[in-house]
Design an enzyme around this catalytic site. Structure first.
Site, mmCIF file in Angstrom:
data_model
loop_
_atom_site.group_PDB
_atom_site.id
_atom_site.type_symbol
_atom_site.label_atom_id
_atom_site.label_comp_id
_atom_site.label_asym_id
_atom_site.label_seq_id
_atom_site.Cartn_x
_atom_site.Cartn_y
_atom_site.Cartn_z
ATOM 1 N N MET A 3 57.878 70.238 40.149
ATOM 2 C CA MET A 3 58.010 70.985 41.190
ATOM 3 C C MET A 3 57.877 72.588 40.747
ATOM 4 O O MET A 3 57.051 73.245 41.124
ATOM 5 C CB MET A 3 59.364 70.809 42.136
ATOM 6 C CG MET A 3 59.228 69.565 42.933
ATOM 7 S SD MET A 3 60.103 69.758 44.497
ATOM 8 C CE MET A 3 61.877 69.639 43.936
ATOM 9 N N CYS A 4 58.749 73.080 40.085
ATOM 10 C CA CYS A 4 59.102 74.363 39.611
ATOM 11 C C CYS A 4 59.440 75.253 40.994
ATOM 12 O O CYS A 4 58.945 75.014 42.040
ATOM 13 C CB CYS A 4 57.879 75.026 38.858
ATOM 14 S SG CYS A 4 57.495 74.128 37.253
ATOM 15 N N GLY A 5 60.079 76.219 40.714
ATOM 16 C CA GLY A 5 60.270 77.338 41.586
ATOM 17 C C GLY A 5 60.152 78.807 41.102
ATOM 18 O O GLY A 5 60.069 79.077 39.779
#
Lengths: 295, 227
Positions: free
Chosen positions: A1-3
């Protein structure tokens, strides 16, 4: 995902609060990436160059660093130690000598520039931000990243942002599928990456295009043609802030703009505490479209 | 009217309160305050209930809705009203990716824009978007209606089955097997009804209809050499 988060201030009165606002945005994105976190902040410009370095053994490596580097560069150098990172300030002409000296000492260079400083480590965003005192930092713009590792190891070097040229940095949500072939193409041009990370290739691609004379906007356009895979990129330069999503655009992205700032995040949650967000223009960046702000 | 304040209440407690009230079938009304972009707000409601969310939400708001009426006074993140069975979900602002995905029934009324993949794999839901929709909308849509007052992005209705798509504005491009079709009286009647129901400011005659040309339904023997 990562933000991903990013904040670009249009007016000076919010400058002292930049680090505080970015920290809150970053912590909100913890669930998207608990492996590591990092932030690039464009603070006050120094008279010369700032080099941010990292060490896994700061007590040993940073002891006497100021004297060692001053001697090596033959000029007065100041060193500010912040946990595992140190920011070295020196006159511009000492940049090359200093970079050679810090690399000879085995220190990892996180970023170089007149205004940019990069802090990144393994761990939860709240711990990383607290460790480096990001909340207390002021500045004109900054970008941050919370990483869920997919393409390469969970290491400090593998954390974002990646910087591949002075005052330039990039954060990425997604995964590039042609990063190895692009890495080879860049190497043929003399552009070398330090890690096996796909994102660093994206950063190096943009830096190499800019070095060849492209504007940041043109370099970001180029990613749509030359990079394959899923990506939302947010980039920072000394005076600018850019965003681009791949044509499939399956990685989430949202932007907000008011008279005071432009903000980017992977999710709206990260905007909830921004001043005046209720009245902001909020939209999703279109696929294969470059967005760019400069001051 | 009960007020549930998300700054005072955990998400799980909020959803179990709503789900219990839905099961009681007393047609209760709830206001949800301080959603602040939270995920999975008001999901799995299985009964007649009226929920108004005072602000914007994150992923999967009002998912799996059955019979309940959910209104979001803000924008929603990806996957709003995913797999809705019945009832009505209204978004006052914009909706992010894959709004109404796999929805089997009910009405999703988006007053702003919806982004990419709106109505992907829809299976009976009706979706009305007052603004524009993004690329790959109604991909593999099987049943139901997607009504768009604004424009549609690239590859509308790619690999479409029997869902009906009505677009008033421009369509950037049609996906594989999606074609424009004639508007018959039953389509005009359907549009008149749903536009009225959703308070949409448009006339049925202004829309074009798109649907499947059904060429992908069967294997084309002429393509055998390509495999």
């Amino acid at each position: 995902m990562c933000g991903i988060v990013g904040l670009f201030l249009k007016k000076d009165d919010l400058r002292p609060k930049l680090g505080d606002m970015l920290t809150d945005m970053l912590i909100t994105m913890t669930e998207r990436g608990p492996d590591s976190a990092g932030i690039a902040i464009y603070g006050d410009e120094s008279d010369g160059v700032k080099i941010t370095v990292q060490s896994d053994t700061p007590d040993v490596d940073f002891a006497g660093l100021e004297d060692d580097l001053s001697k090596a560069a033959g000029v007065g150098v100041s060193v500010k130690v912040v946990s595992t990172h140190a920011v070295i300030k020196a006159p511009m002409e000492a940049e090359a000598a200093l970079l050679a000296a810090v690399e000879a000492k085995g220190l990892r260079v996180m970023g170089v520039g007149e205004s940019m400083e990069i802090y990144k480590e393994i761990g939860l965003p709240k711990d990383v931000a607290a460790r480096f005192g990001i909340r207390e930092m002021g500045g004109s713009h900054g970008i941050g990243h919370t990483r869920m590792a997919t393409e390469s190891a969970v290491t400090t070097q593998g954390a974002h942002p990646f910087s591949t040229a002075d005052d330039q940095c990039l954060v990425h949500n997604g995964s590039l599928s042609n990063h190895n072939s692009m890495r080879r193409k860049l190497a043929k041009k003399g552009v070398f990456t330090k890690t096996e990370n796909d994102t660093e290739v994206g950063a190096a691609y943009i830096s190499s295009r800019i070095a060849e004379g492209a504007s940041l906007g043109e370099a970001l356009e180029g990613t749509l043609k030359d990079l394959d895979g899923f990506f939302t990129f947010v980039t920072g330069t000394k005076n600018g802030f850019g965003v681009v999503r791949d044509p499939i655009a399956c990685k989430p992205a949202i932007m907000a703009e008011t008279e005071d700032y432009v903000a980017f995040a992977s999710e709206y949650r990260a905007f909830a505490d921004l001043p005046g967000i209720e009245a902001a223009r909020v939209w999703e960046p279109e696929p294969a479209t470059v967005y760019f702000w400069e001051r | 009217m009960s007020v549930l304040d998300m700054s005072q209440m955990e998400l799980r407690e909020l959803n179990s309160t709503l789900q219990a009230a839905a099961k009681d079938r007393k047609n209760e009304a709830f206001d949800i305050t301080n959603p602040r972009g939270s995920h999975a707000v008001a999901v799995g409601l299985d009964g007649p209930l009226s929920v108004t969310i005072k602000g914007s939400t994150g992923y999967y708001c009002a998912g799996m809705n059955k019979e309940a009426t959910v209104t979001v006074e803000g924008s929603t993140g990806p996957g709003v009203a995913e797999n809705m069975m019945s009832g009505m979900v209204t978004i006052e602002g914009d909706a992010s990716q894959y709004a109404g995905a796999t929805g089997r029934g009910g009405l999703l009324n988006i007053k702003g824009n919806a982004s990419s993949r709106c109505g992907i794999s829809m299976k009976g839901i009706d979706i009305v978007v007052h603004g524009n929709i993004g690329h790959m909308s109604a991909f593999m849509a099987q049943r139901g209606n997607l009504v768009v007052l604004g424009d549609a992005g690239d590859a509308l209705g790619d690999s479409l089955y029997e869902a009906r798509l009505f677009v008033r504005g421009k369509v950037k491009s049609l996906g594989a097997d999606c074609v424009e079709k004639e508007m018959r009286p039953e389509h005009i009647a359907f549009l008149k009804d749903i536009l009225e129901k959703t308070g949409a400011d448009a006339k049925p005659e202004e829309f074009k209809r798109y649907g499947s040309s059904r060429k992908l339904y069967n294997f084309n023997i002429d393509h055998a050499d390509e495999y």
